[in-house]
Design a protein around this motif. Structure first.
Motif, PDB file in Angstrom:
ATOM      1  N   ILE A 257       0.858  -1.193   0.000  1.00 19.54           N
ATOM      2  CA  ILE A 257       0.000   0.000   0.000  1.00 19.54           C
ATOM      3  C   ILE A 257       0.887   1.233   0.000  1.00 19.54           C
ATOM      4  N   LYS A 258       0.581   2.163  -0.884  1.00 20.78           N
ATOM      5  CA  LYS A 258       1.345   3.416  -0.965  1.00 20.78           C
ATOM      6  C   LYS A 258       0.382   4.590  -0.871  1.00 20.78           C
ATOM      7  N   GLN A 259       0.522   5.382   0.195  1.00 20.02           N
ATOM      8  CA  GLN A 259      -0.349   6.540   0.395  1.00 20.02           C
ATOM      9  C   GLN A 259       0.271   7.776  -0.224  1.00 20.02           C
ATOM     10  N   GLU A 260      -0.428   8.389  -1.165  1.00 14.68           N
ATOM     11  CA  GLU A 260      -0.009   9.655  -1.740  1.00 14.68           C
ATOM     12  C   GLU A 260      -0.954  10.749  -1.264  1.00 14.68           C
ATOM     13  N   ASN A 261      -0.597  11.995  -1.517  1.00 13.70           N
ATOM     14  CA  ASN A 261      -1.397  13.107  -1.021  1.00 13.70           C
ATOM     15  C   ASN A 261      -2.762  13.230  -1.699  1.00 13.70           C
ATOM     16  N   GLU A 262      -2.938  12.614  -2.882  1.00 11.48           N
ATOM     17  CA  GLU A 262      -4.198  12.739  -3.606  1.00 11.48           C
ATOM     18  C   GLU A 262      -4.977  11.433  -3.681  1.00 11.48           C
ATOM     19  N   GLY A 263      -4.415  10.325  -3.225  1.00 12.86           N
ATOM     20  CA  GLY A 263      -5.102   9.047  -3.325  1.00 12.86           C
ATOM     21  C   GLY A 263      -4.209   7.920  -2.826  1.00 12.86           C
ATOM     22  N   THR A 264      -4.624   6.683  -3.076  1.00 16.74           N
ATOM     23  CA  THR A 264      -3.945   5.526  -2.520  1.00 16.74           C
ATOM     24  C   THR A 264      -3.717   4.478  -3.602  1.00 16.74           C
ATOM     25  N   TYR A 265      -2.495   3.941  -3.653  1.00 15.32           N
ATOM     26  CA  TYR A 265      -2.120   2.877  -4.582  1.00 15.32           C
ATOM     27  C   TYR A 265      -1.929   1.585  -3.788  1.00 15.32           C
ATOM     28  N   PHE A 266      -2.284   0.454  -4.410  1.00 14.41           N
ATOM     29  CA  PHE A 266      -2.065  -0.817  -3.726  1.00 14.41           C
ATOM     30  C   PHE A 266      -2.021  -1.967  -4.726  1.00 14.41           C
ATOM     31  N   THR A 267      -1.388  -3.040  -4.304  1.00 15.99           N
ATOM     32  CA  THR A 267      -1.450  -4.298  -5.031  1.00 15.99           C
ATOM     33  C   THR A 267      -2.085  -5.330  -4.105  1.00 15.99           C
ATOM     34  N   SER A 268      -2.571  -6.430  -4.685  1.00 11.38           N
ATOM     35  CA  SER A 268      -3.217  -7.457  -3.868  1.00 11.38           C
ATOM     36  C   SER A 268      -2.776  -8.840  -4.318  1.00 11.38           C
ATOM     37  N   ASN A 269      -3.123  -9.835  -3.534  1.00  5.82           N
ATOM     38  CA  ASN A 269      -2.792 -11.207  -3.903  1.00  5.82           C
ATOM     39  C   ASN A 269      -3.504 -11.653  -5.179  1.00  5.82           C
ATOM     40  N   GLU A 270      -4.579 -10.965  -5.526  1.00  7.20           N
ATOM     41  CA  GLU A 270      -5.324 -11.310  -6.734  1.00  7.20           C
ATOM     42  C   GLU A 270      -4.863 -10.503  -7.948  1.00  7.20           C
ATOM     43  N   LYS A 271      -4.155  -9.401  -7.700  1.00  5.60           N
ATOM     44  CA  LYS A 271      -3.761  -8.512  -8.802  1.00  5.60           C
ATOM     45  C   LYS A 271      -2.452  -7.829  -8.420  1.00  5.60           C
ATOM     46  N   ASP A 272      -1.321  -8.347  -8.946  1.00  4.44           N
ATOM     47  CA  ASP A 272      -0.037  -7.810  -8.523  1.00  4.44           C
ATOM     48  C   ASP A 272       0.310  -6.489  -9.206  1.00  4.44           C
ATOM     49  N   SER A 273      -0.386  -6.150 -10.321  1.00  4.52           N
ATOM     50  CA  SER A 273      -0.175  -4.827 -10.902  1.00  4.52           C
ATOM     51  C   SER A 273      -0.913  -3.795 -10.047  1.00  4.52           C
ATOM     52  N   GLU A 274      -0.403  -2.572 -10.038  1.00  7.53           N
ATOM     53  CA  GLU A 274      -0.869  -1.558  -9.096  1.00  7.53           C
ATOM     54  C   GLU A 274      -2.271  -1.067  -9.427  1.00  7.53           C
ATOM     55  N   LEU A 275      -3.106  -0.967  -8.392  1.00 13.32           N
ATOM     56  CA  LEU A 275      -4.446  -0.402  -8.488  1.00 13.32           C
ATOM     57  C   LEU A 275      -4.454   0.952  -7.788  1.00 13.32           C
ATOM     58  N   TYR A 276      -5.355   1.827  -8.202  1.00 16.18           N
ATOM     59  CA  TYR A 276      -5.427   3.176  -7.625  1.00 16.18           C
ATOM     60  C   TYR A 276      -6.860   3.498  -7.237  1.00 16.18           C
ATOM     61  N   LEU A 348      -3.800   8.350   8.591  1.00 20.32           N
ATOM     62  CA  LEU A 348      -3.659   9.037   7.306  1.00 20.32           C
ATOM     63  C   LEU A 348      -2.806  10.286   7.463  1.00 20.32           C
ATOM     64  N   ILE A 349      -3.123  11.116   8.456  1.00 18.81           N
ATOM     65  CA  ILE A 349      -2.354  12.340   8.673  1.00 18.81           C
ATOM     66  C   ILE A 349      -0.892  12.014   8.971  1.00 18.81           C
ATOM     67  N   HIS A 350      -0.656  10.966   9.746  1.00 18.94           N
ATOM     68  CA  HIS A 350       0.721  10.546  10.021  1.00 18.94           C
ATOM     69  C   HIS A 350       1.476  10.263   8.718  1.00 18.94           C
ATOM     70  N   ASP A 351       0.786   9.678   7.728  1.00 21.64           N
ATOM     71  CA  ASP A 351       1.445   9.253   6.493  1.00 21.64           C
ATOM     72  C   ASP A 351       1.650  10.376   5.488  1.00 21.64           C
ATOM     73  N   LEU A 352       0.777  11.385   5.508  1.00 21.33           N
ATOM     74  CA  LEU A 352       0.847  12.438   4.497  1.00 21.33           C
ATOM     75  C   LEU A 352       2.093  13.301   4.677  1.00 21.33           C
ATOM     76  N   GLN A 353       2.554  13.856   3.545  1.00 20.64           N
ATOM     77  CA  GLN A 353       3.774  14.665   3.551  1.00 20.64           C
ATOM     78  C   GLN A 353       3.521  16.021   2.905  1.00 20.64           C
ATOM     79  N   PRO A 354       2.813  16.914   3.582  1.00 18.55           N
ATOM     80  CA  PRO A 354       2.583  18.248   3.026  1.00 18.55           C
ATOM     81  C   PRO A 354       3.852  19.091   3.097  1.00 18.55           C
ATOM     82  N   THR A 355       3.838  20.202   2.413  1.00 17.69           N
ATOM     83  CA  THR A 355       4.990  21.105   2.481  1.00 17.69           C
ATOM     84  C   THR A 355       4.977  21.933   3.758  1.00 17.69           C
ATOM     85  N   GLY A 356       3.834  22.021   4.407  1.00 18.42           N
ATOM     86  CA  GLY A 356       3.718  22.809   5.630  1.00 18.42           C
ATOM     87  C   GLY A 356       3.382  21.963   6.843  1.00 18.42           C
TER      88      GLY A 356
END
Length: 456
Positions: A257-276, A348-356
């Motif tokens: 799972i990869k948390q970005e500032n605008e959404g979330t990316y992940f892969t699963s055991n059923e689908k190894d290519s990245e989903l958004y 979520l807030i812990h994971d986000l990386q804003p400029t401020g």
């Protein structure tokens, strides 16, 4: 939406005494609220604790109602509109919806859980809509009144109805499930919401599992497999199941799972290519996995599943990201709150990386029972001082969040308020370009007003 003659409505609602001269009149749609009546609607006056809809029948007629159900024991029925008499208008509403659903060639997905019901409903709808004609519960029409109204709004050509099922006490989910008879039932999780009414998480789990009571004989239960309170109870049920969750023991689980500032990316055991998913919060990957499980039940392709996930539109005030004044970002999660959802928003807030700076405004969590102070202090301790710059709390119970937070934060970084305007003014003093502001609390706290103060 329902479109029937009054003779049919009389039969389907267990009504009586319709004047035969009106039997061929066709009504289109049903309303219990004179403010939302459309021309040609059937008006059904509901009796509540503090109101009686029969008193507003004249307004319903003026606004276009074509006919009315009328409680037989209520005085002064209208004389200038077709009337169908019933023993109890609420029961007739529910009976009418059940009989209407019986006439439709439609599959039902029922969704319940302590948190994430609405988000999962939105995700399931988005994915299934890539292939099928789908309708979903609008807003919070998910109780013994709202669900029948939702059913009566279904179009005859709809292929799948995605119905949210809410509750506050035992027996309510059972009633909704037996009314809707889902082919697919989803339980998102078990939290602490409604602890005041149900007494324990065990009681909540049992209440949520009532969704199985109306499940079709060839139906499937999709549930959060990491929750032992569900797993223990489901193992003895003679039903088909699919599990989702973080553990590799589930049928569906995330690999990355990869948390970005605008959404979330992940892969699963059923689908190894990245989903958004254009939704914030790693916990929402679980909701997406539940939606994938539903889609697989309906034999959707991965191309359509991926497309459906990418185009999700989440109902307002559920981790809703927007641009604020002066270059700040706002996350509005003010629809409701429980310990489980509060921790998810904080993570979520812990994971986000804003400029401020990162600032949280947390309000009271309601209906938690005798351990409410403990739950609030625990939320305060969950906040990490190296990942959040300021903690603002609102409400009497919110003060206990502040108490817990002060174990990790310096006193000048934790501020507790009982006055919302004072809280907003203090935020104005510290917010600047690049900051991100998360606002979360129970519905009764109306913390979206804080968000509105900083909207563009």
């Amino acid at each position: 939406m329902i479109k029937k003659t009054l003779a049919e409505i009389e039969q389907m609602s267990l009504g009586k005494k319709l004047d035969p001269q009106f039997k061929d009149i066709v009504i289109e749609g049903v309303s219990i609220d004179t403010r939302t009546i459309s021309s040609g609607n059937l008006y059904i006056p509901i009796i509540g604790e503090t109101f009686n809809g029969h008193q507003f029948v004249n307004a319903a007629i003026e606004n276009g109602a074509a006919a009315v159900l009328w409680g037989e024991n209520e005085p002064n029925p209208p004389q200038n509109i077709p009337v169908i008499y019933v023993d109890d208008t609420l029961i007739s509403l529910q009976t009418l919806s059940k009989n209407y659903l019986d006439q439709l060639a439609i599959k039902v997905v029922g969704i319940t859980g302590s948190n994430g019901k609405t988000t999962t409903k939105d995700m399931v709808t988005s994915v299934l809509s890539t292939t099928l004609r789908v309708q979903k519960t609008e807003g919070n029409f998910n109780n013994h009144i709202g669900l029948p109204l939702t059913i009566l709004r279904l179009r005859e050509d709809t292929e799948v109805a995605v119905l949210e099922m809410g509750m506050s006490s035992r027996g309510e989910i059972e009633f909704l499930s037996r009314l809707a008879r889902p082919e697919v039932a989803v339980i998102t999780n078990i939290g602490e919401s409604h602890m005041l009414d149900l007494g324990s998480r065990e009681g909540i789990a049992e209440a949520k599992l009532e969704i199985v009571d109306g499940l079709a004989s060839d139906g499937v239960l999709i549930y959060h497999g990491d929750e032992p309170l569900l797993a223990e109870r489901v193992k003895d049920m003679k039903i088909s199941t699919v599990t989702f969750g973080e553990s590799t023991e589930n049928d569906l689980y995330p690999l990355k799972i990869k948390q970005e500032n605008e959404g979330t990316y992940f892969t699963s055991n059923e689908k190894d290519s990245e989903l958004y998913i254009p939704v914030l919060g790693k916990h929402n990957v679980n909701n997406a996995l539940a939606a994938i499980a539903v889609a697989k039940h309906f034999n959707l392709s991965w191309i359509n599943i991926e497309a459906g996930l990418r185009q999700i539109k989440i109902t307002n005030m559920r981790l809703e990201l927007s641009e604020g004044v002066n270059g700040i970002k706002l996350i509005n999660d003010a629809y409701n709150a429980s310990p489980l959802s509060m921790k998810a928003a904080i993570s979520l807030i812990h994971d986000l990386q804003p400029t401020g700076k990162k600032i949280v405004v947390l309000g009271d969590m309601l209906e938690l029972g005798e351990r409410e102070i403990e739950y609030h202090e625990e939320i305060g301790r969950f906040l990490q001082a190296d990942k959040v710059d300021y903690v603002f709390t609102y409400g009497k119970l919110g003060e206990h969040i502040a108490t817990g937070a002060k174990e990790n934060f310096s006193a000048d970084k934790v501020l507790a308020f009982q006055d919302k305007e004072q809280l907003i003014q203090e935020l104005r003093n510290i917010l600047s370009e690049g900051d991100i502001l998360l606002v979360k609390g129970s519905r009764g706290m109306k913390l979206e007003e804080v968000i509105f103060a900083f909207k563009k």
